[in-house]
Write an enzyme that holds these catalytic residues in place. Structure first.
Site: not given
Length: 232
Positions: A26, A28
């Protein structure tokens, strides 16, 4: 606010014996700390639309468009304003990258894995991912799956299934690294193993195979057989 958590919140044991073909990150909250910019952007947007303090705004890991549509579905934003509202949050986020930095261990994790064995799967658009990666001083890998490439964002598994296919490895041989429950749900639905970091969410709320504080708490090693994860 970033929650660093304990160094090892849930032991790595279930992952030690695994040899992975690819690692899917991922963005953020996992590789970069964009929380201040995200909070400022949504606060500005909420003030403009009279939605300060709306509970949907506190949910991490959802695409911006899905957040706006969820608010509309709840009856708190007129349907005819959704398109303009999505365009506005996109505009605000692209213009605010202040304080976006790489999280501890991110550079080491990315450089430990050959480019054809890693991917980033993000709820950002391609444009937003590009500006945030640049602000954090990180290079985008060859496989960068952004929400505007997909029909369904997280928690749907489409993003992680797409990344696994593009790296050439079955989902069962992919390790997903995430910070949010929605992303972990997407990874699990895709059939991937999961490692969570407690940068935005408490360990108790992260349904992953293992949980650590940040990427600085692990070491990734790669050889001809694949990729292994160990404690730092």
């Amino acid at each position: 606010m970033v929650n660093r958590g304990s160094a090892v919140a849930r032991p790595l044991g279930p992952l030690f014996e695994q040899v992975f073909g690819a690692v899917l990150f991922d963005l953020d909250g996992t590789l970069i700390d964009s929380t201040p910019a995200v909070d400022r952007s949504w606060a500005t947007w909420a003030a403009e639309f009279g939605l300060e303090g709306h509970p949907v705004l506190a949910v991490h890991g959802l695409p911006a468009g899905d957040k706006v549509r969820a608010i509309a579905t709840a009856g708190d934003l007129p349907a005819d304003q959704v398109a303009a509202a999505v365009a506005r949050i996109t505009e605000i986020e692209l213009s605010d990258i202040g304080g976006v930095v790489a999280l501890p261990g991110a550079v080491a994790a990315l450089t430990a894995v050959l480019d054809d064995r890693l991917a980033i799967v993000t709820s950002c658009t391609a444009a937003l991912a590009a500006v945030r990666l640049s602000a954090a001083g990180l290079n985008a890998p060859a496989v960068l799956v952004t929400v505007d490439q997909l029909t369904h964002g997280k928690p749907d598994p489409e993003g992680y299934l797409t990344a696994a296919r593009r790296t050439g490895h079955p989902p069962s041989r992919c390790l997903v690294v995430e910070d949010a429950p929605g992303g972990l749900a997407a990874a699990a639905a895709a059939g991937c193993r999961t490692l969570a970091v407690t940068t935005t969410t408490a360990a108790a709320d992260l349904p992953a195979d293992a949980v650590v504080g940040t990427l600085a708490d692990i070491v990734l090693t790669a050889d001809a057989r694949g990729i292994r994860v160990g404690a730092a």
